[in-house]
Design an enzyme around this catalytic site. Structure first.
Site, PDB file in Angstrom:
ATOM      1  N   HIS A 111     113.521 -43.783 -25.207  1.00 48.59           N
ATOM      2  CA  HIS A 111     113.044 -42.407 -25.369  1.00 48.59           C
ATOM      3  C   HIS A 111     113.912 -41.397 -24.617  1.00 48.59           C
ATOM      4  CE1 HIS A 111     110.586 -43.109 -21.580  1.00 48.59           C
ATOM      5  NE2 HIS A 111     111.020 -41.878 -21.361  1.00 48.59           N
ATOM      6  N   ASP A 141     111.197 -49.936 -26.008  1.00 50.42           N
ATOM      7  CA  ASP A 141     111.650 -48.707 -25.362  1.00 50.42           C
ATOM      8  C   ASP A 141     112.865 -48.955 -24.462  1.00 50.42           C
ATOM      9  OD1 ASP A 141     111.699 -45.993 -24.806  1.00 50.42           O
ATOM     10  OD2 ASP A 141     110.309 -46.152 -23.119  1.00 50.42           O
ATOM     11  N   GLY A 212     112.009 -38.074 -15.657  1.00 47.67           N
ATOM     12  CA  GLY A 212     113.356 -38.178 -15.120  1.00 47.67           C
ATOM     13  C   GLY A 212     113.619 -39.527 -14.481  1.00 47.67           C
ATOM     14  N   ASN A 213     112.537 -40.210 -14.040  1.00 49.24           N
ATOM     15  CA  ASN A 213     112.663 -41.584 -13.553  1.00 49.24           C
ATOM     16  C   ASN A 213     112.821 -42.577 -14.698  1.00 49.24           C
ATOM     17  OD1 ASN A 213     110.700 -40.637 -10.918  1.00 49.24           O
ATOM     18  ND2 ASN A 213     112.383 -42.062 -10.510  1.00 49.24           N
ATOM     19  N   SER A 214     112.474 -42.161 -15.901  1.00 48.26           N
ATOM     20  CA  SER A 214     112.516 -43.060 -17.053  1.00 48.26           C
ATOM     21  C   SER A 214     113.881 -43.715 -17.202  1.00 48.26           C
ATOM     22  CB  SER A 214     112.196 -42.293 -18.336  1.00 48.26           C
ATOM     23  OG  SER A 214     110.863 -41.896 -18.367  1.00 48.26           O
ATOM     24  N   LEU A 269     104.035 -64.021 -36.250  1.00 50.88           N
ATOM     25  CA  LEU A 269     103.052 -65.024 -36.668  1.00 50.88           C
ATOM     26  C   LEU A 269     102.285 -64.551 -37.899  1.00 50.88           C
ATOM     27  CD1 LEU A 269     102.245 -67.786 -35.588  1.00 50.88           C
ATOM     28  CD2 LEU A 269     100.444 -66.689 -34.258  1.00 50.88           C
ATOM     29  N   GLY A 270     101.916 -63.261 -37.925  1.00 49.60           N
ATOM     30  CA  GLY A 270     101.207 -62.714 -39.084  1.00 49.60           C
ATOM     31  C   GLY A 270      99.707 -62.789 -38.969  1.00 49.60           C
ATOM     32  N   VAL A 271      99.183 -62.539 -37.759  1.00 49.85           N
ATOM     33  CA  VAL A 271      97.737 -62.483 -37.566  1.00 49.85           C
ATOM     34  C   VAL A 271      97.379 -61.202 -36.834  1.00 49.85           C
ATOM     35  CG1 VAL A 271      97.319 -64.969 -37.548  1.00 49.85           C
ATOM     36  CG2 VAL A 271      97.907 -63.813 -35.419  1.00 49.85           C
ATOM     37  N   ILE A 273      94.755 -59.844 -34.124  1.00 48.41           N
ATOM     38  CA  ILE A 273      93.962 -60.522 -33.107  1.00 48.41           C
ATOM     39  C   ILE A 273      93.175 -59.523 -32.271  1.00 48.41           C
ATOM     40  CG2 ILE A 273      95.445 -62.556 -32.918  1.00 48.41           C
ATOM     41  CD1 ILE A 273      96.812 -61.188 -30.530  1.00 48.41           C
TER      42      ILE A 273
END
Length: 472
Positions: A111, A141, A212-214, A269-271, A273
């Site tokens: 970002h 990110d 700014g810490n990002s 996996l396609g679930v 949950i």
């Protein structure tokens, strides 16, 4: 009396000095690794909306028009002006990063550099480089940059898995543009799951982190990077004691892929949950809440091919215990593609081992589409709910091919207490698929009084299990 007071003051001073000597000294760490932390600024052409009166309900601090902090405050206050005209203005983003190799590879947050034009990396010796974007991954990110230089100062990478709650950690970054600021705190928790960040088990700390810490590093006391500072929880736009960092173990995995391919692939996996609550654990006859409860098996997915079923509770994946549902996606995401994995599953009263071939996670839009892809009436006074058959139009709109009944009205009773709402579709009751309205009535009448049973609902395309307590 004066003598006693003097002794008491000496004891207090001695005790305070003793505690002070036990506090950590961060100066060697900062001196050795601070030079490897960089400031990142970007420029882009961003469309802004100007109006006669400005803001959308939240006021910004009064700063000079050319202040680099303006962009941060716009982002944090989520300013959305109404009315006015559109014009294109240059924008500047300030963030942090750190050098991981002497030949110029730099890690930061996605970002920080997202939708940027020129990316400038500034060292604390005031050297500046124009950076090339090697690759970025929105889901984690993270972004990898490259500057053309040699013999650069570097950080030392540690292990986030070895990090302990309560351990001292330190952050270096550029909050609000104040370069190379140092803040310290402790690890508050590990494996935190945040909304819309399914694949990152965040490290939570109380280190003061601000805009700014990002992208800056989180160090342990050995001077090793254990995380990448990424987010804060705030109701004011400023630090409130809750900051979150991406674990360095995940960062290393992501960076290796970005360096090799410029993109990241993840296992799938396609679930769909959800967590197992205390009430759901009781309804599934479990000793305690644990695991990831399968609310939906997506069509044409590895889970469907392997034989996963709605109502399965995944207890382990590749030998690693799943205490909470949020622990499963990172494990699956970091699995080897097209290689067999083993899931330990509770189905009814039986524990099964299911072999599944993990495939690559498809684009987010396709996953959402698959999740969405899937009249007589009656009233049940026992549950306090009225249901009716789904029309073909409703099935098409909700993407429900078969089974299920539509909730017309929820009155005071067990259904309301369980969280069932009007217009929900009841798909499964006590482990049995609801075929139609008549079958629903038969299932309800056959429920044992005093039991808590699982009920699967579909709410606007989103499946979810609820715990239903049958009255005595």
């Amino acid at each position: 009396m004066i003598g006693v007071l003097s002794v008491w003051c000496v004891l207090i001073f001695w005790n305070t000095s003793l505690h002070a000597t036990n506090l950590p000294d961060f100066t060697p760490l900062v001196e050795q690794y601070g030079p490897a932390v960089v400031n990142i600024s970007t420029s882009s052409r961003k469309t802004e909306e100007n109006s006669e009166h400005g803001g959308g309900g939240r006021s910004l601090p009064e700063l000079p028009e050319d202040s680099p902090f303006n962009e941060f405050f716009r982002r944090f206050f989520d300013e959305q002006p109404e009315g006015g005209f559109m014009e294109e203005l240059p924008s500047t983003s300030l963030g942090s990063g750190f050098i991981i190799s002497a030949d110029g590879y730099v890690v930061t947050n996605n970002h920080v550099i997202e939708e940027s034009g020129e990316i400038i990396v500034r060292l604390n010796d005031r050297r500046e480089f124009v950076a090339q974007l090697i690759g970025a991954d929105k889901r984690s990110d993270l972004a990898l940059l490259k500057v053309e230089a040699t013999d650069l100062p570097t950080v030392k990478l540690g292990s986030s898995s070895a990090l302990k709650v309560g351990e001292w950690v330190l952050a270096i970054g550029s909050p609000f543009g104040f370069e190379y600021s140092v803040t310290a705190g402790i690890v508050s928790a590990k494996g935190r799951s945040l909304p819309k960040d399914t694949y990152v088990p965040f490290i939570q700390t109380d280190v003061a982190i601000n805009p700014g810490n990002s992208g800056g590093p989180l160090f342990n006391m050995a001077g090793e990077v254990v995380g990448v500072n990424s987010q804060i929880y705030s109701r004011t736009g400023g630090f409130m004691g809750l900051s979150f960092a991406i674990p360095v173990d995940m960062m290393i995995h992501i960076v290796e892929q970005l360096k090799a391919n410029g993109k990241v692939t993840r296992g799938w996996l396609g679930v769909l949950i959800q967590d197992v609550t205390r009430e759901l654990a009781e309804s599934f006859a479990m000793d305690k809440p644990q695991g990831a409860l399968v609310a939906q098996v997506l069509p044409n997915s590895p889970a469907e091919a392997a034989g996963f079923q709605v109502g399965d509770i995944i207890l382990k994946f590749n030998g690693k215990t799943i205490e909470r549902s949020a622990e499963l996606p990172p494990l699956v995401g970091m699995s080897e593609l097209d290689k067999p994995a083993v899931a330990e599953v509770l189905r009814g009263s039986e524990v099964l081992n299911i072999d599944v071939i993990v495939s690559e996670l498809p684009p987010e839009e396709e996953v959402r589409s698959a999740a969405r892809g899937q009249g007589s009436s009656t009233t049940s006074n026992r549950m306090g709910v009225s249901v009716m058959a789904l029309t073909p139009e409703q099935r098409k709109e909700l993407n429900i091919a078969e089974d299920g009944v539509l909730v017309q009205k929820v009155e005071r009773g067990p259904a309301q207490e369980a969280g069932i709402r009007d217009n929900d579709v009841i798909v499964m009751l006590d482990g049995k698929r609801v075929k139609d309205v008549k079958h629903f009535s038969e299932l309800v009448s056959g429920l044992e009084a005093g039991r808590t049973v699982p009920v699967l609902i579909n709410r606007r395309g989103n499946p979810s299990f609820l715990a239903l307590k049958i009255p005595k």
